[in-house]
Design a protein around this motif. Structure first.
Motif, PDB file in Angstrom:
ATOM      1  N   LEU A  69       0.619  -1.210   0.153  1.00 35.52           N
ATOM      2  CA  LEU A  69       0.451  -0.150  -0.078  1.00 35.52           C
ATOM      3  C   LEU A  69       0.701   1.479  -0.280  1.00 35.52           C
ATOM      4  O   LEU A  69      -0.028   2.485  -0.143  1.00 35.52           O
ATOM      5  CB  LEU A  69      -1.252   0.057   0.908  1.00 35.52           C
ATOM      6  CG  LEU A  69      -2.285  -1.590   1.211  1.00 35.52           C
ATOM      7  CD1 LEU A  69      -2.767  -1.236   2.718  1.00 35.52           C
ATOM      8  CD2 LEU A  69      -2.270  -0.783   0.155  1.00 35.52           C
ATOM      9  N   LYS A  70       2.445   1.260   0.246  1.00 36.26           N
ATOM     10  CA  LYS A  70       2.988   2.278   0.576  1.00 36.26           C
ATOM     11  C   LYS A  70       3.157   3.122  -1.272  1.00 36.26           C
ATOM     12  O   LYS A  70       2.858   2.267  -2.262  1.00 36.26           O
ATOM     13  CB  LYS A  70       4.021   2.061   0.593  1.00 36.26           C
ATOM     14  CG  LYS A  70       5.446   3.047   1.029  1.00 36.26           C
ATOM     15  CD  LYS A  70       6.615   2.394   1.165  1.00 36.26           C
ATOM     16  CE  LYS A  70       8.032   3.900   1.341  1.00 36.26           C
ATOM     17  NZ  LYS A  70       9.150   3.168   1.153  1.00 36.26           N
ATOM     18  N   GLY A  71       2.300   4.223  -1.103  1.00 35.62           N
ATOM     19  CA  GLY A  71       2.413   4.711  -2.169  1.00 35.62           C
ATOM     20  C   GLY A  71       1.026   5.297  -2.673  1.00 35.62           C
ATOM     21  O   GLY A  71       0.733   6.342  -3.923  1.00 35.62           O
ATOM     22  N   LYS A  72       0.041   3.944  -2.595  1.00 33.41           N
ATOM     23  CA  LYS A  72      -1.077   4.045  -2.502  1.00 33.41           C
ATOM     24  C   LYS A  72      -2.487   4.962  -1.948  1.00 33.41           C
ATOM     25  O   LYS A  72      -3.138   5.502  -2.227  1.00 33.41           O
ATOM     26  CB  LYS A  72      -1.767   2.225  -3.469  1.00 33.41           C
ATOM     27  CG  LYS A  72      -0.329   2.321  -4.390  1.00 33.41           C
ATOM     28  CD  LYS A  72      -1.215   0.171  -4.336  1.00 33.41           C
ATOM     29  CE  LYS A  72       0.192  -0.214  -5.361  1.00 33.41           C
ATOM     30  NZ  LYS A  72       1.826   0.180  -4.877  1.00 33.41           N
ATOM     31  N   ILE A  73      -2.086   4.432  -0.750  1.00 34.04           N
ATOM     32  CA  ILE A  73      -2.871   5.159   0.327  1.00 34.04           C
ATOM     33  C   ILE A  73      -2.608   5.214   1.558  1.00 34.04           C
ATOM     34  O   ILE A  73      -1.571   4.443   2.162  1.00 34.04           O
ATOM     35  CB  ILE A  73      -4.506   4.038   0.372  1.00 34.04           C
ATOM     36  CG1 ILE A  73      -5.866   4.731   1.272  1.00 34.04           C
ATOM     37  CG2 ILE A  73      -4.131   2.252   0.859  1.00 34.04           C
ATOM     38  CD1 ILE A  73      -6.979   4.199   1.192  1.00 34.04           C
ATOM     39  N   GLU A  74      -2.970   6.111   2.285  1.00 38.56           N
ATOM     40  CA  GLU A  74      -2.286   6.729   3.932  1.00 38.56           C
ATOM     41  C   GLU A  74      -2.756   5.407   4.713  1.00 38.56           C
ATOM     42  O   GLU A  74      -3.977   4.659   4.087  1.00 38.56           O
ATOM     43  CB  GLU A  74      -2.764   7.816   4.843  1.00 38.56           C
ATOM     44  CG  GLU A  74      -2.146   7.837   5.784  1.00 38.56           C
ATOM     45  CD  GLU A  74      -3.050   8.732   6.459  1.00 38.56           C
ATOM     46  OE1 GLU A  74      -2.288   9.535   7.238  1.00 38.56           O
ATOM     47  OE2 GLU A  74      -3.597   9.792   5.513  1.00 38.56           O
ATOM     48  N   THR A  75      -1.979   4.778   5.465  1.00 37.74           N
ATOM     49  CA  THR A  75      -1.951   3.507   5.771  1.00 37.74           C
ATOM     50  C   THR A  75      -2.201   4.047   7.472  1.00 37.74           C
ATOM     51  O   THR A  75      -1.156   4.821   8.319  1.00 37.74           O
ATOM     52  CB  THR A  75      -2.413   2.258   5.981  1.00 37.74           C
ATOM     53  OG1 THR A  75       0.028   1.990   6.837  1.00 37.74           O
ATOM     54  CG2 THR A  75      -1.938   1.751   4.687  1.00 37.74           C
ATOM     55  N   GLU A  76      -2.472   3.550   8.228  1.00 40.44           N
ATOM     56  CA  GLU A  76      -2.447   3.501  10.073  1.00 40.44           C
ATOM     57  C   GLU A  76      -3.423   2.135  10.786  1.00 40.44           C
ATOM     58  O   GLU A  76      -3.699   1.292  10.563  1.00 40.44           O
ATOM     59  CB  GLU A  76      -2.701   4.671  10.961  1.00 40.44           C
ATOM     60  CG  GLU A  76      -4.849   4.902  10.882  1.00 40.44           C
ATOM     61  CD  GLU A  76      -5.323   5.985  11.263  1.00 40.44           C
ATOM     62  OE1 GLU A  76      -4.472   6.825  12.307  1.00 40.44           O
ATOM     63  OE2 GLU A  76      -6.369   6.246  11.263  1.00 40.44           O
ATOM     64  N   TYR A  77      -2.616   1.855  11.860  1.00 43.95           N
ATOM     65  CA  TYR A  77      -3.366   0.319  13.213  1.00 43.95           C
ATOM     66  C   TYR A  77      -3.648   1.111  14.229  1.00 43.95           C
ATOM     67  O   TYR A  77      -2.979   2.025  15.076  1.00 43.95           O
ATOM     68  CB  TYR A  77      -2.069  -0.333  12.965  1.00 43.95           C
ATOM     69  CG  TYR A  77      -1.617  -1.098  11.213  1.00 43.95           C
ATOM     70  CD1 TYR A  77      -2.082  -2.044  10.645  1.00 43.95           C
ATOM     71  CD2 TYR A  77      -0.590  -0.510  10.861  1.00 43.95           C
ATOM     72  CE1 TYR A  77      -1.467  -1.962   9.677  1.00 43.95           C
ATOM     73  CE2 TYR A  77      -0.133  -0.367   9.726  1.00 43.95           C
ATOM     74  CZ  TYR A  77      -0.532  -1.556   8.953  1.00 43.95           C
ATOM     75  OH  TYR A  77       0.028  -2.009   7.772  1.00 43.95           O
ATOM     76  N   VAL A  78      -4.863   0.496  14.750  1.00 44.63           N
ATOM     77  CA  VAL A  78      -4.990   1.039  15.955  1.00 44.63           C
ATOM     78  C   VAL A  78      -5.410  -0.417  16.847  1.00 44.63           C
ATOM     79  O   VAL A  78      -5.785  -1.904  15.416  1.00 44.63           O
ATOM     80  CB  VAL A  78      -6.800   2.124  15.849  1.00 44.63           C
ATOM     81  CG1 VAL A  78      -6.896   2.214  17.637  1.00 44.63           C
ATOM     82  CG2 VAL A  78      -6.313   3.477  15.344  1.00 44.63           C
ATOM     83  N   PHE A  79      -5.474  -0.547  17.722  1.00 44.50           N
ATOM     84  CA  PHE A  79      -5.609  -1.716  18.881  1.00 44.50           C
ATOM     85  C   PHE A  79      -6.456  -1.953  19.180  1.00 44.50           C
ATOM     86  O   PHE A  79      -6.651  -0.932  20.323  1.00 44.50           O
ATOM     87  CB  PHE A  79      -3.687  -2.075  19.646  1.00 44.50           C
ATOM     88  CG  PHE A  79      -2.340  -1.774  18.929  1.00 44.50           C
ATOM     89  CD1 PHE A  79      -2.546  -2.845  17.753  1.00 44.50           C
ATOM     90  CD2 PHE A  79      -2.052  -1.190  18.931  1.00 44.50           C
ATOM     91  CE1 PHE A  79      -1.109  -2.496  17.448  1.00 44.50           C
ATOM     92  CE2 PHE A  79      -0.795  -0.430  18.576  1.00 44.50           C
ATOM     93  CZ  PHE A  79      -0.516  -1.260  17.352  1.00 44.50           C
ATOM     94  N   GLN A  80      -7.064  -2.695  19.694  1.00 50.49           N
ATOM     95  CA  GLN A  80      -8.434  -2.962  20.350  1.00 50.49           C
ATOM     96  C   GLN A  80      -7.800  -3.713  21.512  1.00 50.49           C
ATOM     97  O   GLN A  80      -7.365  -5.217  21.310  1.00 50.49           O
ATOM     98  CB  GLN A  80      -9.436  -4.170  19.419  1.00 50.49           C
ATOM     99  CG  GLN A  80     -11.610  -4.427  20.527  1.00 50.49           C
ATOM    100  CD  GLN A  80     -12.308  -4.943  19.473  1.00 50.49           C
ATOM    101  OE1 GLN A  80     -11.889  -5.494  18.759  1.00 50.49           O
ATOM    102  NE2 GLN A  80     -13.264  -4.142  19.730  1.00 50.49           N
ATOM    103  N   ASP A  81      -8.589  -3.681  22.853  1.00 49.08           N
ATOM    104  CA  ASP A  81      -7.763  -4.007  23.929  1.00 49.08           C
ATOM    105  C   ASP A  81      -8.169  -4.602  25.067  1.00 49.08           C
ATOM    106  O   ASP A  81      -9.676  -4.304  24.553  1.00 49.08           O
ATOM    107  CB  ASP A  81      -6.175  -3.553  24.130  1.00 49.08           C
ATOM    108  CG  ASP A  81      -6.355  -1.571  24.767  1.00 49.08           C
ATOM    109  OD1 ASP A  81      -7.947  -1.860  25.081  1.00 49.08           O
ATOM    110  OD2 ASP A  81      -5.263  -1.470  24.460  1.00 49.08           O
TER     111      ASP A  81
END
Length: 304
Positions: A69-81
């Motif tokens: 996905l690099k260069g195609k769309i911004e990505t982020e990761y969030v954790f459910q805890d």
């Protein structure tokens, strides 16, 4: 207006599937179902993808999705805890699993500031669904007007066991008036005809084949976060002794509708949903994707 965000619920345990189906390969070059959802979302006009995952999934997810996905769309990761203090809840509750889909959405409350769409990681929705939802989020969504992609129930069931479905009632304006989570829905032969039934307390009830159901494909603005926290506090207080209780998105939607705080437009789609609840579903999903590649809907190599 900022482009909408795609929020992918990928923290599930996949207990019925038997492995981490979120990163299992279904396409001819190792593509996951998530890959196809993100590919469609980019084409439809989404500007960011946020993964809701368990912390222990982080390395696996990043190694798979970051290079693609690099260069195609911004990505982020969030954790459910299991930390409830971030929602203003001063209570420790012992649980084997997190609190459900609406709790998962809340995990992204500090990272999303634009209209967003919520989907499951293991469901295939089709381009038409993403395009219609993107158009709604860009042109129609307000803090009191949300949306749900409405799939026909007969296009959403598994051939290999029961599934959960949020069954919707729709008014003359195309808005949802009620959503009821049916946790055991399946095909059944009745008097020589194939019917759709849901089972509750040992009793079976027939559902119409064209009933609109939720496949957890929702459109919101960030206003839903404060509302959900308010409801989640009450939910935890009332259910902290029940380790299997779950705070579902339909519970939030139903509260908003019944209390006149928001409407939910049902966006109809003729797309055939398919997904992986059971291991036996995998070859069916692979076959469906192969057919979509043959008819030109997707390229053979998705991220060439």
């Amino acid at each position: 207006m900022k482009k909408p965000t795609l929020l992918i619920l990928a923290a599930g345990m996949a207990s019925r599937y038997g492995s981490m189906k979120q990163i299992d390969a279904f396409g001819p070059n190792g593509e996951t179902i998530i890959d196809y959802s993100i590919y469609d979302a980019i084409r439809a006009g989404f500007g960011k993808v946020t993964f809701i995952i368990k912390k222990e999934f982080e390395d696996n997810f990043k190694s798979i999705y970051d290079p693609k996905l690099k260069g195609k769309i911004e990505t982020e990761y969030v954790f459910q805890d299991f930390d409830l203090t971030k929602y203003g809840i001063d209570r420790e509750v012992e649980r084997a699993k997190p609190w459900g889909t609406a709790h998962a959405v809340l995990s992204a409350k500090d990272t999303i500031n634009e209209p967003f769409c919520v989907i499951n990681a293991d469901d295939f929705y089709g381009y038409d669904s993403f395009k219609k939802m993107a158009d709604f989020l860009i042109n129609e969504a307000t803090d009191s007007k949300f949306a749900l992609m409405g799939f026909q129930i007969d296009k959403t069931l598994s051939e290999h066991g029961s599934v959960s479905r949020g069954v919707c009632k729709v008014d003359e304006n195309g808005n949802m008036t009620e959503i009821i989570e049916r946790t055991k829905v399946y095909f059944k032969e009745i008097d020589g005809e194939r019917k759709i039934v849901f089972e509750e307390d040992g009793e079976e009830t027939i559902l119409p084949s064209d009933a609109r159901v939720s496949m957890n494909f929702w459109g919101f603005t960030p206003a839903v976060f404060d509302i959900s926290i308010e409801l989640f506090k009450d939910f935890v207080e009332n259910n902290h002794t029940n380790p299997k209780s779950e705070f579902f998105i339909p519970l939030v939607a139903d509260h908003l509708i019944q209390n006149g705080r928001a409407t939910f437009k049902i966006i109809p789609t003729a797309e055939k949903w398919f997904g992986v609840t059971y291991k036996e579903d995998k070859p069916i999903v692979q076959k469906n994707i192969s057919e979509l590649i043959k008819n030109g809907t997707y390229p053979d190599r998705l991220w060439s």
